[in-house]
Design an enzyme around this catalytic site. Structure first.
Site, PDB file in Angstrom:
ATOM      1  N   LYS A   1       0.842  -1.206   0.000  1.00  0.00           N
ATOM      2  CA  LYS A   1       0.000   0.000   0.000  1.00  0.00           C
ATOM      3  C   LYS A   1       0.869   1.244   0.000  1.00  0.00           C
ATOM      4  O   LYS A   1       0.485   2.285  -0.520  1.00  0.00           O
ATOM      5  CB  LYS A   1      -0.964   0.011   1.176  1.00  0.00           C
ATOM      6  CG  LYS A   1      -0.288  -0.112   2.537  1.00  0.00           C
ATOM      7  CD  LYS A   1      -0.401   1.081   3.389  1.00  0.00           C
ATOM      8  CE  LYS A   1       0.204   0.716   4.730  1.00  0.00           C
ATOM      9  NZ  LYS A   1       0.544   1.640   5.611  1.00  0.00           N
TER      10      LYS A   1
ATOM     11  N   THR B   1      -3.906   5.524   3.211  1.00  0.00           N
ATOM     12  CA  THR B   1      -2.555   5.872   2.768  1.00  0.00           C
ATOM     13  C   THR B   1      -2.537   6.604   1.431  1.00  0.00           C
ATOM     14  O   THR B   1      -1.692   7.465   1.203  1.00  0.00           O
ATOM     15  CB  THR B   1      -1.694   4.592   2.699  1.00  0.00           C
ATOM     16  OG1 THR B   1      -1.805   3.900   3.949  1.00  0.00           O
ATOM     17  CG2 THR B   1      -0.238   4.903   2.462  1.00  0.00           C
TER      18      THR B   1
END
Length: 187
Positions: A46, A103
């Site tokens: 991620k 994120t």
């Protein structure tokens, strides 16, 4: 005390349950998972995807491009995680898509910030030298190339980030290469 959630991952279900019971409270929800590999892969990749999202934002490519790049990146993380033996449902859960959304879309993300600055034309060396925090996705990006090759999985977005971070192509060239990929059916 704003509400949030985390995942307690362990192959020992009783241990994960104990962690859940120890830490859960009215503002902290603790989900359990026995897919440690899936949680680890999602947690690492991620950060690479957040660099891609930041590049899109830094280049001011718009919301549609952002949605497309993050969706493609989520698919790529799922493809690799599944090839490595993880459960695809983990990638769709809190440790996967939940953490990816945070994120990729929140300005406080260190990895996204690196991408924004790359997208605006700054050099990676200057970005890293001016930051007191670690953007894990920068170091993790090089692992993407090795894993894609080892597991024979096509990861065009994550690979593009790795080549940008390595200084082999510019963000603009990476976007062009991704857009020029063969048109295929979704999978």
């Amino acid at each position: 005390q704003k509400p949030t959630s985390v995942v307690a991952a362990s192959t020992d279900v009783a241990l994960a349950k104990t962690c859940q019971q120890l830490f859960a409270c009215p503002y902290l929800r603790v989900n359990q998972s026995n897919d440690v590999l899936g949680v680890e892969i999602a947690g690492a990749l991620k950060n690479v995807l957040a660099i891609a999202a930041g590049i899109v934002d830094g280049m001011e490519l718009g919301h549609n491009a952002m949605a497309a790049i993050v969706q493609q990146g989520c698919s790529e993380i799922r493809w690799l995680a599944t090839a490595m033996g993880a459960e695809p449902t983990t990638i769709f859960g809190l440790a996967g898509v939940g953490d990816i959304m945070l994120t990729c879309f929140v300005n406080l993300s260190r990895n996204r910030t690196v991408g924004v600055r790359l997208g605006k034309g700054e050099k990676l060396e200057d970005i890293l030298a001016s930051s007191s925090q670690v953007a894990e996705g920068v170091a993790t990006a090089s692992s993407v190339l090795a894993l894609a090759q080892e597991y024979r999985v096509s990861l065009p977005v994550l690979t593009a980030v790795a080549t940008v971070v390595a200084g082999k192509i510019s963000p603009r060239e990476a976007v062009y290469e991704i857009m020029m990929l063969p048109q295929i059916a979704e999978r």
